[in-house]
Design an enzyme around this catalytic site. Structure first.
Site, PDB file in Angstrom:
ATOM      1  N   TYR A  32     -11.342  -9.923 -22.531  1.00 54.62           N
ATOM      2  CA  TYR A  32     -12.351 -10.922 -22.191  1.00 54.62           C
ATOM      3  C   TYR A  32     -11.765 -12.294 -22.497  1.00 54.62           C
ATOM      4  CZ  TYR A  32     -16.965 -13.277 -22.453  1.00 54.62           C
ATOM      5  OH  TYR A  32     -18.030 -14.125 -22.284  1.00 54.62           O
TER       6      TYR A  32
ATOM      7  N   LYS B 272     -11.884  -9.815 -17.830  1.00 53.87           N
ATOM      8  CA  LYS B 272     -13.043 -10.665 -17.517  1.00 53.87           C
ATOM      9  C   LYS B 272     -12.534 -12.080 -17.697  1.00 53.87           C
ATOM     10  CE  LYS B 272     -17.817 -11.721 -18.865  1.00 53.87           C
ATOM     11  NZ  LYS B 272     -17.802 -13.164 -19.099  1.00 53.87           N
TER      12      LYS B 272
END
Length: 308
Positions: A142, A172
């Protein structure tokens, strides 16, 4: 073992519903799941991330939320990705083991942001120690440098990462650096990795350079419209796709000027869906009534195009 369905399209960064006194409001998650699937046509979720106030929750609360999303999403959602990042390694590992035990479709980890990794090797070493605790679960990094301050380029991170983290599935990517994203996608010749874009107002630009999909807070309440943008892009009808992106941007530009964060996202989701999302947890404070009136009026005023 059935082959894993590829993660693509929209992923809602889920909000954590809370009661007025600040406790987790688990019973509304069933309604929340049905709303995402039936009203927004969104069948993937990212739980306990930024929008979900994950770093403001206790480990026990994060486990309870993960379990409830898995339970209520069974046979309704395609992918439930659990964010297991924390400021210390043991908690990340504990959450990763828990996510694996409840059958999560993936786990994601933010870079630690108090004592920060300063180079690729330090970051990968940390991520590897978390991923290894869930050896059968797809792993996502992330990347959100505006919040973590960890600005190690993802393009650099990818080199040799599969050898160190065999479960590495993708990123992400919550940054505005489309050059970095484009270089990642260019390197991903075999298509083995998934790049999910996390800056909602720039999604169309990310799609143009090859993003597989998107994780974001607006897909909780603008999922239907963003899905129509994805369809227009795929046709391709770029003019229609632009219209959708411009209108999403018009709303976000308006609310950002008013002050837009997790608390305000909770307020918008509450008035759009009718599901009470409640207040945020301190140090965040509730959206003002003035914000709610203005944001609702702005959203109601937007005329979305009719897609053919």
């Amino acid at each position: 073992m059935t082959p894993r369905k590829k993660l693509k399209g929209l992923v809602a960064a889920t909000i954590t519903p809370m009661t007025p006194d600040g406790k987790i409001n688990l019973p509304v998650i069933r309604q929340y799941v049905d709303y995402l699937v039936n009203e927004q046509n969104v069948k993937n979720v990212f739980v306990n991330g930024t929008t979900g106030e994950g770093l403001s929750l206790s480990i026990q609360e994060r486990k309870q939320l993960a379990e409830e999303w898995m339970c209520q999403g069974k046979d309704k959602l395609d992918h439930v990705i659990i964010h297991v990042g924390a400021l210390n390694l043991p908690e990340c590992q504990e959450l990763a083991r828990h996510a694996a035990a409840i059958g999560a479709g993936g786990i994601a980890v933010i870079a630690p942001f108090f004592f920060k990794p300063t180079n690729k090797d330090e970051l990968v070493a940390f991520l590897q120690k978390v991923a290894s605790e869930a050896p059968e679960v797809p792993f996502y990094y992330y990347h959100i440098p505006p919040l973590t301050g960890v600005k190690i380029r993802v393009e650099e991170l990818l080199d040799g990462i599969k050898a160190q983290i065999p479960t590495f599935q993708g990123v992400k990517f919550s940054d505005t650096d489309l050059l970095d994203l484009a270089q990642c996608i260019n390197k991903n010749e075999t298509g083995e990795f998934e790049f999910l874009y996390g800056v909602d107002e720039q999604l169309l630009g990310a799609l143009a350079v090859g993003a597989n999909g998107a994780v974001g807070s607006t897909y909780n309440y603008l999922g239907r419209q963003t899905n129509l943008m994805l369809q227009a892009f795929a046709k391709p009808d770029f003019a229609l796709a632009q219209q959708y992106q411009f209108l999403t941007g018009e709303f976000l530009n308006f609310v950002i000027k008013l002050g837009f964060g997790v608390a305000q996202t909770k307020a918008v989701m509450t008035f759009v869906s009718g599901i009470p999302m409640g207040p945020p947890r301190l140090p965040l404070v509730d959206a003002s009534s003035e914000f709610i009136v203005k944001a609702k009026a702005k959203l109601d005023s937007i005329v979305w195009p009719n897609a053919n």
